[in-house]
Write an enzyme that holds these catalytic residues in place. Structure first.
Site, PDB file in Angstrom:
ATOM      1  N   ARG A 164       0.821  -1.230   0.000  1.00 24.06           N
ATOM      2  CA  ARG A 164       0.000   0.000   0.000  1.00 24.06           C
ATOM      3  C   ARG A 164       0.853   1.278   0.000  1.00 24.06           C
ATOM      4  O   ARG A 164       0.467   2.295   0.559  1.00 24.06           O
ATOM      5  CB  ARG A 164      -0.961   0.047   1.205  1.00 24.06           C
ATOM      6  CG  ARG A 164      -1.982  -1.068   1.245  1.00 24.06           C
ATOM      7  CD  ARG A 164      -2.944  -1.020   0.068  1.00 24.06           C
ATOM      8  NE  ARG A 164      -4.074  -1.899   0.256  1.00 24.06           N
ATOM      9  CZ  ARG A 164      -4.065  -3.206  -0.019  1.00 24.06           C
ATOM     10  NH1 ARG A 164      -2.992  -3.781  -0.527  1.00 24.06           N
ATOM     11  NH2 ARG A 164      -5.144  -3.934   0.185  1.00 24.06           N
ATOM     12  N   SER A 236     -10.598  -0.806   3.410  1.00 23.50           N
ATOM     13  CA  SER A 236      -9.819  -0.918   4.651  1.00 23.50           C
ATOM     14  C   SER A 236      -9.368   0.468   5.080  1.00 23.50           C
ATOM     15  O   SER A 236      -8.729   1.181   4.299  1.00 23.50           O
ATOM     16  CB  SER A 236      -8.571  -1.775   4.424  1.00 23.50           C
ATOM     17  OG  SER A 236      -8.918  -3.052   3.974  1.00 23.50           O
ATOM     18  N   GLU A 332      -4.623   3.558   6.171  1.00 21.64           N
ATOM     19  CA  GLU A 332      -4.384   3.321   4.747  1.00 21.64           C
ATOM     20  C   GLU A 332      -4.982   4.477   3.943  1.00 21.64           C
ATOM     21  O   GLU A 332      -4.458   4.897   2.920  1.00 21.64           O
ATOM     22  CB  GLU A 332      -5.034   1.996   4.330  1.00 21.64           C
ATOM     23  CG  GLU A 332      -4.697   1.623   2.907  1.00 21.64           C
ATOM     24  CD  GLU A 332      -5.636   0.587   2.320  1.00 21.64           C
ATOM     25  OE1 GLU A 332      -6.479   0.966   1.493  1.00 21.64           O
ATOM     26  OE2 GLU A 332      -5.502  -0.593   2.668  1.00 21.64           O
TER      27      GLU A 332
HETATM   28  N1  EPU Z   1     -10.679 -10.587  10.514  1.00 16.75           N
HETATM   29  C1  EPU Z   1     -11.326 -10.637  11.736  1.00 16.75           C
HETATM   30  N2  EPU Z   1     -12.291  -9.694  11.984  1.00 16.75           N
HETATM   31  C2  EPU Z   1     -12.631  -8.747  11.099  1.00 16.75           C
HETATM   32  C3  EPU Z   1     -11.948  -8.702   9.855  1.00 16.75           C
HETATM   33  C4  EPU Z   1     -10.972  -9.632   9.587  1.00 16.75           C
HETATM   34  O1  EPU Z   1     -11.069 -11.486  12.576  1.00 16.75           O
HETATM   35  O2  EPU Z   1     -13.528  -7.951  11.396  1.00 16.75           O
HETATM   36  C5  EPU Z   1      -9.682 -11.633  10.209  1.00 16.75           C
HETATM   37  C6  EPU Z   1     -10.199 -12.605   9.156  1.00 16.75           C
HETATM   38  O3  EPU Z   1     -10.943 -13.634   9.718  1.00 16.75           O
HETATM   39  C7  EPU Z   1      -8.949 -13.087   8.517  1.00 16.75           C
HETATM   40  C8  EPU Z   1      -8.032 -11.892   8.593  1.00 16.75           C
HETATM   41  O4  EPU Z   1      -8.561 -11.043   9.607  1.00 16.75           O
HETATM   42  O5  EPU Z   1      -8.374 -14.129   9.245  1.00 16.75           O
HETATM   43  C9  EPU Z   1      -7.903 -11.164   7.257  1.00 16.75           C
HETATM   44  O6  EPU Z   1      -9.183 -10.683   6.860  1.00 16.75           O
HETATM   45  P1  EPU Z   1      -9.566 -10.444   5.314  1.00 16.75           P
HETATM   46  O7  EPU Z   1      -9.278 -11.664   4.552  1.00 16.75           O
HETATM   47  O8  EPU Z   1     -10.952  -9.909   5.298  1.00 16.75           O
HETATM   48  O9  EPU Z   1      -8.540  -9.395   4.781  1.00 16.75           O
HETATM   49  P2  EPU Z   1      -7.903  -8.081   5.443  1.00 16.75           P
HETATM   50  O10 EPU Z   1      -6.500  -8.385   5.832  1.00 16.75           O
HETATM   51  O11 EPU Z   1      -8.801  -7.557   6.506  1.00 16.75           O
HETATM   52  C10 EPU Z   1      -6.841  -7.197   3.221  1.00 16.75           C
HETATM   53  C11 EPU Z   1      -6.823  -5.919   2.453  1.00 16.75           C
HETATM   54  C12 EPU Z   1      -8.106  -5.763   1.648  1.00 16.75           C
HETATM   55  C13 EPU Z   1      -8.211  -6.938   0.695  1.00 16.75           C
HETATM   56  C14 EPU Z   1      -8.204  -8.229   1.516  1.00 16.75           C
HETATM   57  C15 EPU Z   1      -8.162  -9.462   0.644  1.00 16.75           C
HETATM   58  C16 EPU Z   1      -5.449  -4.395   3.746  1.00 16.75           C
HETATM   59  C17 EPU Z   1      -5.406  -3.218   4.647  1.00 16.75           C
HETATM   60  N3  EPU Z   1      -6.660  -4.799   3.370  1.00 16.75           N
HETATM   61  O12 EPU Z   1      -7.901  -7.099   4.186  1.00 16.75           O
HETATM   62  O13 EPU Z   1      -7.983  -4.578   0.864  1.00 16.75           O
HETATM   63  O14 EPU Z   1      -9.396  -6.865  -0.068  1.00 16.75           O
HETATM   64  O15 EPU Z   1      -7.023  -8.286   2.355  1.00 16.75           O
HETATM   65  O16 EPU Z   1      -6.910  -9.591   0.044  1.00 16.75           O
HETATM   66  O17 EPU Z   1      -4.400  -4.905   3.361  1.00 16.75           O
HETATM   67  C18 EPU Z   1      -8.434  -2.244   0.903  1.00 16.75           C
HETATM   68  O18 EPU Z   1      -7.208  -2.086   0.868  1.00 16.75           O
HETATM   69  O19 EPU Z   1      -9.232  -1.280   0.941  1.00 16.75           O
HETATM   70  C19 EPU Z   1      -8.957  -3.599   0.964  1.00 16.75           C
HETATM   71  C20 EPU Z   1     -10.264  -3.856   1.068  1.00 16.75           C
END
Ligand code: EPU
Length: 336
Positions: A164, A236, A332
């Protein structure tokens, strides 16, 4: 080109914040931009370039000139047996570009389906999802230096992409207007990235294709992330923090279910959404703003929230995550 006064930006940022721009204009060609650089309103005011407005938080009215980028167009610049170089102008809607690639059977951006925003904004923060980042398909970009109106090209190395991050958020912040981005995509023998468990689970026994990966990604996103046309948000809000492995091991001794990803540099990336959920914020509403019920990493505006309400909520979340886990969450989203 028309420059208007006191223009509401409510429909031009996905958070739906009703910030007023002192001056506002739209540009449709690179020449519009070059002539704007010679305009006195441009020269006498600070600027904000708007693409899809999907990664900004407008914290107050904007006392300057907002330039909405509508420079459209997609063209093929080169191809060989395996690869095709596609140049997309920066005002193209990112997901329209992804749909174009899938229709033409050009591989590389299918995992990045449905990310809000424009092509020009994508390299600014090296957009990424489901195991792919724009840097993986990036060839080069063209930009105009805002101070001089001169065109400049940036290679992959020039952009200094990181999680990012890019040179445009750091060393040359606010200095360039990105006019087009060229992507190197596959024409055949596509390399599918189904490393993300949810993609594999949803695909099941179906062999991967550009179209069905895109469809699955769209389904996953729609199930977790609020539709910005219905509930204001910027995806995010915070980055997933990276910590030293030893720090992770100490935390993990107490918090056994903490999701984590080991990085090639030996550090550990942890899920900010999980940290925020553990602090009890998930699904909480405070007047017009809140934390999304299905993804705690997403802050939302239910309608009439102000930028400063989101800032206050974000600060409270940062404070509680710091107190519970001793981790400082970084935003972010860019604050304007
Ligand atoms: N999780 C929780 N609670 C929550 C949200 C997430 O426990 O409320 C846990 C999930 O269960 C999982 C882990 O956190 O084990 C990761 O969650 P998720 O797969 O939803 O992805 P993320 O890390 O929260 C990132 C990116 C997203 C992207 C997704 C999929 C960042 C800051 N965000 O989210 O990007 O779509 O991975 O690759 O890196 C964005 O940048 O705006 C964005 C949406």
């Amino acid at each position: 080109m028309k420059i208007v006064n006191n223009f509401s930006l409510k429909n031009l940022n996905t958070f739906g914040i009703n910030s007023i721009a002192k001056l506002y204009t739209e540009i449709s060609t690179e020449n519009d931009l070059i002539s704007l650089v010679g305009n006195k309103y441009y020269q006498q005011n600070k600027h904000l370039i708007l693409g899809g407005g999907s990664n900004i938080l407008l914290t107050s009215n904007f006392d300057g000139l907002v330039i909405k980028n509508n420079i459209k167009g997609i063209e093929i610049v080169e191809e060989n047996e395996h690869h095709i170089w596609v140049k997309a102008n920066s005002g193209e809607v990112w997901h329209d570009f992804v749909k174009y690639c899938i229709t033409k059977n050009y591989g590389g951006v299918e995992n990045l389906s449905l990310i809000p925003g424009t092509v020009g904004a994508a390299p600014m923060q090296n957009i990424g999802a489901y195991g792919v980042e724009i840097k993986d398909v990036f060839d080069s970009l063209s930009a105009i230096e805002k101070a001089t109106g001169k065109s400049q090209s940036f290679s992959l190395a020039d952009c200094r992409f990181d999680y990012r991050e890019s040179i445009f958020k750091n060393e040359v912040l606010n200095q360039f207007f990105i006019t087009s981005v060229t992507f190197k995509l596959t024409k055949k023998d596509h390399v599918f990235n189904i490393s993300y468990g949810a993609i594999r689970d949803m695909l099941g026994a179906t062999p991967p294709s550009l179209k069905n990966i895109s469809d699955v990604v769209i389904k996953i996103r729609q199930s977790k992330l609020p539709d910005p046309t219905k509930i204001g948000n910027s995806g995010s809000f915070f980055k997933n923090p990276t910590i030293e492995k030893i720090v992770f091991e100490e935390l993990n001794a107490t918090f056994k279910t903490m999701p984590n990803y080991q990085l090639s540099n030996g550090k550990t990336k942890i899920a900010a959404g999980w940290l925020i959920e553990q602090c009890g914020w998930k699904g909480k509403r405070f007047g017009e703003v809140g934390v999304h019920e299905k993804q705690a990493l997403v802050l939302v505006n239910y309608g009439n929230g102000k930028g400063k309400d989101i800032v206050l909520l974000a600060e409270k979340i940062q404070k509680s995550v710091l107190e519970k886990f001793d981790i400082k969450l970084q935003t972010e989203v860019n604050f304007i």
